[in-house]
Design a protein around this motif. Structure first.
Motif, PDB file in Angstrom:
ATOM      1  N   ALA A   1       0.797  -1.223   0.093  1.00  0.00           N
ATOM      2  CA  ALA A   1       0.041   0.105  -0.044  1.00  0.00           C
ATOM      3  C   ALA A   1       0.830   1.125  -0.079  1.00  0.00           C
ATOM      4  N   LEU A   2       2.006   1.129   0.390  1.00  0.00           N
ATOM      5  CA  LEU A   2       3.021   2.388   0.416  1.00  0.00           C
ATOM      6  C   LEU A   2       3.405   2.802  -0.930  1.00  0.00           C
ATOM      7  N   LYS A   3       3.179   1.724  -2.143  1.00  0.00           N
ATOM      8  CA  LYS A   3       3.647   2.289  -3.223  1.00  0.00           C
ATOM      9  C   LYS A   3       4.892   2.725  -3.662  1.00  0.00           C
ATOM     10  N   LEU A   4       6.011   2.341  -2.679  1.00  0.00           N
ATOM     11  CA  LEU A   4       7.277   2.505  -3.164  1.00  0.00           C
ATOM     12  C   LEU A   4       7.888   2.061  -3.904  1.00  0.00           C
ATOM     13  N   VAL A   5       8.797   2.397  -4.912  1.00  0.00           N
ATOM     14  CA  VAL A   5       9.769   1.707  -5.995  1.00  0.00           C
ATOM     15  C   VAL A   5      11.026   1.715  -5.748  1.00  0.00           C
ATOM     16  N   MET A   6      11.531   0.525  -5.725  1.00  0.00           N
ATOM     17  CA  MET A   6      13.034   0.029  -5.576  1.00  0.00           C
ATOM     18  C   MET A   6      13.947   0.935  -6.270  1.00  0.00           C
ATOM     19  N   PRO A   7      14.820   1.740  -5.683  1.00  0.00           N
ATOM     20  CA  PRO A   7      15.739   2.410  -6.534  1.00  0.00           C
ATOM     21  C   PRO A   7      16.320   1.589  -7.674  1.00  0.00           C
ATOM     22  N   GLY A   8      16.330   2.247  -8.829  1.00  0.00           N
ATOM     23  CA  GLY A   8      17.175   1.805 -10.016  1.00  0.00           C
ATOM     24  C   GLY A   8      16.630   0.120 -10.460  1.00  0.00           C
ATOM     25  N   ARG A   9      15.347   0.117 -10.161  1.00  0.00           N
ATOM     26  CA  ARG A   9      14.803  -1.405 -10.603  1.00  0.00           C
ATOM     27  C   ARG A   9      13.398  -0.976 -11.181  1.00  0.00           C
ATOM     28  N   GLY A  10      12.679  -0.055 -10.702  1.00  0.00           N
ATOM     29  CA  GLY A  10      11.485   0.309 -11.170  1.00  0.00           C
ATOM     30  C   GLY A  10      10.387  -0.504 -10.587  1.00  0.00           C
ATOM     31  N   GLU A  11      10.744  -1.580  -9.542  1.00  0.00           N
ATOM     32  CA  GLU A  11       9.811  -2.684  -9.081  1.00  0.00           C
ATOM     33  C   GLU A  11       9.231  -1.924  -7.878  1.00  0.00           C
ATOM     34  N   ALA A  12       7.813  -2.360  -7.378  1.00  0.00           N
ATOM     35  CA  ALA A  12       7.391  -1.924  -6.216  1.00  0.00           C
ATOM     36  C   ALA A  12       8.356  -2.557  -4.844  1.00  0.00           C
ATOM     37  N   VAL A  13       8.360  -2.123  -3.929  1.00  0.00           N
ATOM     38  CA  VAL A  13       8.853  -2.663  -2.653  1.00  0.00           C
ATOM     39  C   VAL A  13       8.223  -3.671  -2.129  1.00  0.00           C
ATOM     40  N   THR A  14       8.535  -4.827  -1.808  1.00  0.00           N
ATOM     41  CA  THR A  14       7.640  -5.913  -1.029  1.00  0.00           C
ATOM     42  C   THR A  14       8.690  -6.298  -0.267  1.00  0.00           C
ATOM     43  N   CYS A  15       8.188  -7.436   0.284  1.00  0.00           N
ATOM     44  CA  CYS A  15       8.870  -8.319   1.422  1.00  0.00           C
ATOM     45  C   CYS A  15       8.302  -9.687   1.526  1.00  0.00           C
ATOM     46  N   SER A  16       9.306 -10.516   1.966  1.00  0.00           N
ATOM     47  CA  SER A  16       9.339 -11.855   2.445  1.00  0.00           C
ATOM     48  C   SER A  16       9.443 -11.986   3.783  1.00  0.00           C
ATOM     49  N   ILE A  17       8.949 -13.046   4.350  1.00  0.00           N
ATOM     50  CA  ILE A  17       8.649 -13.269   5.761  1.00  0.00           C
ATOM     51  C   ILE A  17       9.026 -14.615   6.092  1.00  0.00           C
ATOM     52  N   GLY A  18       9.922 -14.820   7.124  1.00  0.00           N
ATOM     53  CA  GLY A  18      10.179 -16.107   7.791  1.00  0.00           C
ATOM     54  C   GLY A  18       9.165 -16.137   9.042  1.00  0.00           C
ATOM     55  N   GLN A  19       8.647 -17.222   9.374  1.00  0.00           N
ATOM     56  CA  GLN A  19       7.592 -17.199  10.355  1.00  0.00           C
ATOM     57  C   GLN A  19       7.921 -18.603  11.173  1.00  0.00           C
ATOM     58  N   ILE A  20       8.196 -18.347  12.654  1.00  0.00           N
ATOM     59  CA  ILE A  20       8.261 -19.579  13.576  1.00  0.00           C
ATOM     60  C   ILE A  20       7.216 -19.500  14.664  1.00  0.00           C
ATOM     61  N   THR A  21       6.804 -20.741  14.771  1.00  0.00           N
ATOM     62  CA  THR A  21       5.695 -20.871  15.711  1.00  0.00           C
ATOM     63  C   THR A  21       6.320 -21.935  16.682  1.00  0.00           C
ATOM     64  N   ALA A  22       6.543 -21.461  18.201  1.00  0.00           N
ATOM     65  CA  ALA A  22       6.833 -22.421  18.983  1.00  0.00           C
ATOM     66  C   ALA A  22       5.863 -22.955  19.958  1.00  0.00           C
ATOM     67  N   SER A  23       5.687 -24.330  20.123  1.00  0.00           N
ATOM     68  CA  SER A  23       4.760 -24.929  21.104  1.00  0.00           C
ATOM     69  C   SER A  23       5.230 -26.006  21.943  1.00  0.00           C
ATOM     70  N   SER A  24       6.382 -26.260  21.613  1.00  0.00           N
ATOM     71  CA  SER A  24       6.982 -27.243  22.455  1.00  0.00           C
ATOM     72  C   SER A  24       7.968 -26.567  23.728  1.00  0.00           C
ATOM     73  N   SER A  25       8.322 -27.330  24.879  1.00  0.00           N
ATOM     74  CA  SER A  25       8.837 -26.975  25.796  1.00  0.00           C
ATOM     75  C   SER A  25      10.343 -26.866  25.666  1.00  0.00           C
ATOM     76  N   GLY A  26      10.863 -27.320  24.587  1.00  0.00           N
ATOM     77  CA  GLY A  26      12.299 -27.435  24.264  1.00  0.00           C
ATOM     78  C   GLY A  26      12.887 -26.087  23.704  1.00  0.00           C
TER      79      GLY A  26
END
Length: 359
Positions: A304-329
Motif C-alpha cells: 500500500a505504500l507504493k514505494l519503488v526500489m531505486p534503480g529497478r522500477g519494481e514495487a517494494v515488497t517483503c518476504s517473511i520467515g515465520q516460526i511458531t513455538a509450541s514445544s517446551s524445548g
C-alpha cells in the motif's frame, strides 16, 4: 550479623551515585517494569531496584514491599554491590552472615535473596536489581542470568541521560577538534549497547528482543500457549546493497518501517529492530494461523505504500520467515537461529513469500 564492608573506592562510588541524580526521585514506569519482570521470572513476592547511599539503601522501584528505604548496615544489597556477579543466598537462616539480621528475624522476613549489581558509567557499583522471598529456595542458573540481564537494562536506563549529554558535547567538539573524534565514536558505540532502542528507528533493539522473548517464552510455556515470531526482509535488498550501498538500503528500510510498526497491536505483541535491515515481530499466544494473518497484513501494508526500489522500477515488497513455538524445548537462541534460516529460505524462494516453521 555481618555488616557490609565499604567499597575500596567509597568516596568515588558515592560521587558516581550522586552524579546519576536519581536518589529520592519519584517512581518511573521504566524502572517499575524491570522490577515486575524480575518478580515474574523468579516468582517471588518481592523485587527491588536499589541504590546504596552512604548510610541507607533506597528503593527506586519496588514490588511487594511498602518500605522506601532501609539502613545500609543491615542491607543485603550493601554486600551485593561488592560482588562481580549475582549475590545469591538460598537460605538466610543457615547463613551466619545473615541469620540474625533484623530483616530476617523481623519484617519482611527475608529467607532467600538474589541481587545483581548495577554500575555507573565509570564502573562504580551503585545499587542492585534484587528479588526476595520469605521461604528458602534454589533457582536455576538461567534465572540468575536473566537477573543479570535485567540489571544491565536498569544500568542502561540510569546511565542513559548522562551518557547522551556527554555524547552531544563530544559531537559538538569533534567538528573542530579532530583529536576527540575517536573518543566520540567509542562513546556512541557504548550508547548503542546500553540503550534499549535502535538509534535510527527508535524501536526496541536486539537486547530488548532477547529479554522480552525470554520472558514470554517462560510465560507461554507455563500457560501452555504458543508463541510465534516473524522476521521481515525487503525483497531485493541484498542486491540493492551490493549495487547502491548500505545507505540507500537503509533509507528503504526507514521508509517501510512505520508501515510494519503501525499495524494494530495484538495482546503483548512487539516489533523489534534485529539489525539495520530486518524487523522482527514477537507474537505471544499466536499460533501458526494467527501469525500467518499478521504476516500477510505486513505484506499488504508494504504494498500500500507504493514505494519503488531505486534503480529497478519494481514495487517494494517483503518476504517473511515465520516460526511458531509450541514445544517446551524451544530456547531464545534456537528460535532466533531458526527464524534467521527460515527468513533466508523465504527470501530465496521469490518475492513476497512466507516460509512457516513449527518447532
Amino acid at each position: 550479623m555481618q555488616t557490609p564492608a565499604l567499597h575500596s573506592d567509597e568516596p568515588i562510588r558515592l560521587d558516581a551515585l550522586r552524579d546519576l541524580r536519581i536518589l529520592d526521585t519519584p517512581t518511573e514506569e521504566r524502572f517499575d517494569r524491570i522490577a515486575r519482570l524480575a518478580q515474574f521470572i523468579f516468582g517471588t513476592p518481592m523485587a527491588l531496584i536499589t541504590l546504596v547511599d552512604e548510610k541507607r539503601q533506597w528503593f527506586k522501584a519496588r514490588v511487594g514491599l511498602d518500605l522506601t528505604e532501609s539502613n545500609r548496615e543491615i542491607s543485603f544489597c550493601g554486600h551485593a554491590i561488592l560482588q562481580n556477579q549475582t549475590f545469591f543466598i538460598p537460605d538466610t537462616a543457615v547463613d551466619q552472615r545473615f541469620n540474625d539480621n533484623p530483616l530476617v528475624t523481623g519484617n519482611p522476613h527475608i529467607r532467600m535473596y538474589a541481587g545483581h549489581p548495577i554500575h555507573a558509567a565509570n564502573g562504580m557499583p551503585v545499587g542492585t536489581v534484587c528479588v526476595l522471598d520469605t521461604v528458602p529456595r534454589s533457582v536455576e542458573p538461567g534465572m540468575l542470568s536473566a537477573l543479570a540481564d535485567l540489571a544491565a537494562i536498569a544500568e542502561s536506563e540510569m546511565n542513559g541521560i548522562q551518557l547522551q549529554q556527554l555524547a552531544r558535547t563530544l559531537n559538538d567538539e569533534k567538528a573542530s577538534l579532530e583529536s576527540k573524534h575517536a573518543q566520540a565514536t567509542k562513546l556512541n558505540q557504548i550508547l548503542e549497547k546500553l540503550t534499549l532502542l535502535d538509534p535510527t528507528s527508535h524501536i526496541p533493539n536486539p537486547l530488548y528482543l532477547r529479554i522480552y522473548l525470554s520472558q514470554e517464552l517462560i510465560r507461554c510455556r507455563q500457560q501452555r500457549k504458543p508463541l510465534s515470531l516473524l522476521c521481515i526482509e525487503i525483497d531485493g535488498l541484498i542486491e540493492l546493497r551490493r549495487l547502491r550501498g548500505d545507505e540507500v538500503a537503509r533509507e528503504i528500510v526507514r521508509r517501510t518501517t512505520p508501515a510494519i510498526t503501525d499495524i494494530p497491536k495484538w495482546p503483548r505483541g512487539m516489533t523489534f529492530q534485529v539489525d539495520p535491515f530486518h524487523l522482527a515481530i514477537v507474537l505471544p499466544e499466536k499460533d501458526s494461523d494467527g501469525a500467518l494473518t499478521v504476516a500477510r497484513e505486513c505484506q499488504s501494508r508494504l504494498r500500500a505504500l507504493k514505494l519503488v526500489m531505486p534503480g529497478r522500477g519494481e514495487a517494494v515488497t517483503c518476504s517473511i520467515g515465520q516460526i511458531t513455538a509450541s514445544s517446551s524445548g524451544a530456547t531464545v537462541d534456537s528460535l532466533l537461529l531458526q527464524l534467521e534460516s527460515t527468513t533466508k529460505i523465504a527470501q530465496e524462494s521469490g518475492p513476497e513469500r512466507i516460509r512457516q516453521l513449527s518447532v
